[in-house]
Motif scaffolding. Structure first.
Motif, mmCIF file in Angstrom:
data_model
loop_
_atom_site.group_PDB
_atom_site.id
_atom_site.type_symbol
_atom_site.label_atom_id
_atom_site.label_comp_id
_atom_site.label_asym_id
_atom_site.label_seq_id
_atom_site.Cartn_x
_atom_site.Cartn_y
_atom_site.Cartn_z
ATOM 1 N N TYR A 1 -0.811 0.105 18.467
ATOM 2 C CA TYR A 1 -1.199 -2.224 18.361
ATOM 3 C C TYR A 1 -0.007 -1.839 16.651
ATOM 4 C CZ TYR A 1 -5.092 -0.039 15.430
ATOM 5 O OH TYR A 1 -5.874 -0.456 14.425
ATOM 6 N N ALA A 2 0.437 -2.976 16.901
ATOM 7 C CA ALA A 2 1.239 -3.526 15.431
ATOM 8 C C ALA A 2 -0.275 -4.440 14.711
ATOM 9 C CB ALA A 2 2.746 -3.965 16.110
ATOM 10 N N ASP A 3 -0.498 -4.494 13.762
ATOM 11 C CA ASP A 3 -1.442 -5.149 13.045
ATOM 12 C C ASP A 3 0.049 -6.480 12.452
ATOM 13 O OD1 ASP A 3 -3.361 -3.845 12.950
ATOM 14 O OD2 ASP A 3 -3.453 -2.921 11.902
ATOM 15 N N GLU A 4 1.243 -5.383 12.110
ATOM 16 C CA GLU A 4 2.355 -6.899 11.903
ATOM 17 C C GLU A 4 3.437 -6.078 12.186
ATOM 18 O OE1 GLU A 4 1.813 -7.127 7.547
ATOM 19 O OE2 GLU A 4 -0.050 -8.227 7.507
ATOM 20 N N PRO A 5 4.990 -6.726 11.602
ATOM 21 C CA PRO A 5 5.453 -5.366 12.010
ATOM 22 C C PRO A 5 6.215 -4.819 10.957
ATOM 23 C CG PRO A 5 6.469 -8.273 12.489
ATOM 24 C CD PRO A 5 4.628 -8.066 11.383
ATOM 25 N N ASN A 6 6.292 -3.510 11.905
ATOM 26 C CA ASN A 6 6.448 -1.801 11.317
ATOM 27 C C ASN A 6 5.256 -1.921 10.338
ATOM 28 O OD1 ASN A 6 8.945 -1.933 12.118
ATOM 29 N ND2 ASN A 6 9.599 -3.304 10.415
ATOM 30 N N ASP A 7 4.434 -1.816 10.808
ATOM 31 C CA ASP A 7 2.553 -2.095 10.698
ATOM 32 C C ASP A 7 1.968 -1.363 11.648
ATOM 33 O OD1 ASP A 7 0.709 -1.256 8.591
ATOM 34 O OD2 ASP A 7 -0.096 -3.468 8.386
ATOM 35 N N TYR A 8 2.070 0.031 12.164
ATOM 36 C CA TYR A 8 1.149 0.450 13.076
ATOM 37 C C TYR A 8 0.129 0.782 12.953
ATOM 38 C CZ TYR A 8 6.133 -0.269 15.169
ATOM 39 O OH TYR A 8 7.014 -0.952 15.658
ATOM 40 N N GLY A 9 -0.812 0.918 13.997
ATOM 41 C CA GLY A 9 -2.339 1.502 14.006
ATOM 42 C C GLY A 9 -2.524 2.142 15.381
ATOM 43 N N VAL A 10 -3.064 3.322 15.127
ATOM 44 C CA VAL A 10 -3.239 4.177 16.263
ATOM 45 C C VAL A 10 -4.725 4.399 16.467
ATOM 46 C CG1 VAL A 10 -0.856 5.691 16.397
ATOM 47 C CG2 VAL A 10 -2.749 5.995 15.058
ATOM 48 N N VAL B 1 -17.321 8.113 21.546
ATOM 49 C CA VAL B 1 -16.323 7.902 19.667
ATOM 50 C C VAL B 1 -15.294 7.502 19.673
ATOM 51 C CG1 VAL B 1 -14.950 10.630 19.797
ATOM 52 C CG2 VAL B 1 -16.038 9.468 17.736
ATOM 53 N N THR B 2 -14.721 7.087 18.880
ATOM 54 C CA THR B 2 -13.162 6.454 17.828
ATOM 55 C C THR B 2 -12.479 7.324 17.375
ATOM 56 O OG1 THR B 2 -13.349 4.653 20.111
ATOM 57 C CG2 THR B 2 -11.940 4.323 17.870
ATOM 58 N N TYR B 3 -11.613 7.746 17.318
ATOM 59 C CA TYR B 3 -11.005 7.399 15.990
ATOM 60 C C TYR B 3 -9.395 7.181 15.375
ATOM 61 C CZ TYR B 3 -12.870 12.035 16.650
ATOM 62 O OH TYR B 3 -14.059 13.049 16.260
ATOM 63 N N ARG B 4 -9.180 6.399 14.485
ATOM 64 C CA ARG B 4 -8.377 5.118 13.877
ATOM 65 C C ARG B 4 -7.395 5.642 13.002
ATOM 66 N NH1 ARG B 4 -8.881 0.786 16.801
ATOM 67 N NH2 ARG B 4 -11.488 0.517 17.412
ATOM 68 N N GLY B 5 -6.198 5.131 13.095
ATOM 69 C CA GLY B 5 -5.111 5.394 11.727
ATOM 70 C C GLY B 5 -4.407 4.680 11.813
ATOM 71 N N ASN B 6 -3.582 4.485 9.911
ATOM 72 C CA ASN B 6 -1.988 3.512 10.364
ATOM 73 C C ASN B 6 -1.136 4.704 10.264
ATOM 74 O OD1 ASN B 6 -3.797 1.448 10.479
ATOM 75 N ND2 ASN B 6 -3.962 1.673 8.408
ATOM 76 N N VAL B 7 0.179 4.372 10.951
ATOM 77 C CA VAL B 7 0.731 5.108 10.483
ATOM 78 C C VAL B 7 2.210 4.907 9.696
ATOM 79 C CG1 VAL B 7 3.078 5.280 12.169
ATOM 80 C CG2 VAL B 7 1.441 5.042 13.298
ATOM 81 N N ARG B 8 2.499 5.789 9.230
ATOM 82 C CA ARG B 8 3.227 5.522 7.537
ATOM 83 C C ARG B 8 4.127 4.924 8.385
ATOM 84 N NH1 ARG B 8 4.097 12.035 6.847
ATOM 85 N NH2 ARG B 8 4.981 11.252 8.323
ATOM 86 N N PRO B 9 5.393 4.114 7.327
ATOM 87 C CA PRO B 9 5.902 2.894 7.567
ATOM 88 C C PRO B 9 6.762 3.732 7.373
ATOM 89 C CG PRO B 9 4.634 2.886 5.044
ATOM 90 C CD PRO B 9 3.993 3.468 5.972
#
Length: 191
Positions: free
Chosen positions: A162-171, A90-98
């Motif tokens: 990981y960084a999708d873009e600078p200061n836009d991180y996914g976990v 199983v994989t869980y994904r999310g985006n870190v708040r700016p």
């Protein structure tokens, strides 16, 4: 005497080869397999992982991205696999708040630390030492990967930041079990 010593050495070597071959056959026949089922391994890991994600990444909405089981039973040399053994994942994904100012490594380290507090340790893939006592399996400016294992459980967790873009991180956190017994298959065979 010299001929006798050589004969004994040859016999000992052949005995060692035979013992090694026998142990390989026993392992291949399933006699040395873990008693743990894929369900037991998964359920031993999941609560720790869910708690670690919530504590390490507060405010991040983690959604189940993928999951399921894969048939991996049958002969190792055969391409045809059956459901006598399964591996679960199983994989869980999310985006870190700016507003979260942590680096990729700090985000991964936070999840690894929470798992360590629950008895986990850095996995065998860990090659890049971290000051927090963890070992990353990948660490770059755009991606950090940490594999964790729980002693006594036949599976692992992978933390990826990981960084999708600078200061836009996914976990993400993925859980996977090894190829383990399927109790439902055993019940079907008995019926």
């Amino acid at each position: 005497m010299d001929g006798l010593d050589r004969t004994r050495g040859v016999r000992l070597r052949w005995s060692a080869v035979a013992a090694l071959a026998l142990s390989g056959m026993l392992a291949g026949c399933g006699l040395a397999e873990p008693k743990q089922t894929y369900e037991q391994a998964y359920e031993a890991m999941r609560p720790d992982a869910v708690a670690a994600m919530g504590e390490a990444w507060p405010g991040v909405k983690m959604e189940k991205d993928s999951g399921g089981t894969e048939e991996c039973g049958g002969l190792d040399i055969s391409a045809d696999k059956d459901a006598s053994k399964l591996s679960a994942h199983v994989t869980y994904r999310g985006n870190v708040r700016p507003g979260d100012g942590r680096s990729l490594a700090e985000l991964a380290r936070a999840a690894g630390k929470r798992l360590t507090e629950r008895g986990w340790r850095s996995g065998s893939e860990g090659r890049i030492p971290d000051e927090g006592g963890l070992k990353f399996s990948a660490k770059s400016s755009s991606r950090v990967r940490l594999q964790m294992e729980k002693p006594g459980v036949h599976g692992w967790a992978v933390v990826l930041v990981y960084a999708d873009e600078p200061n836009d991180y996914g976990v993400s956190m993925s859980l996977a079990t090894k190829c383990l017994r399927n109790p439902a298959w055993e019940k079907e065979k008995k019926e």
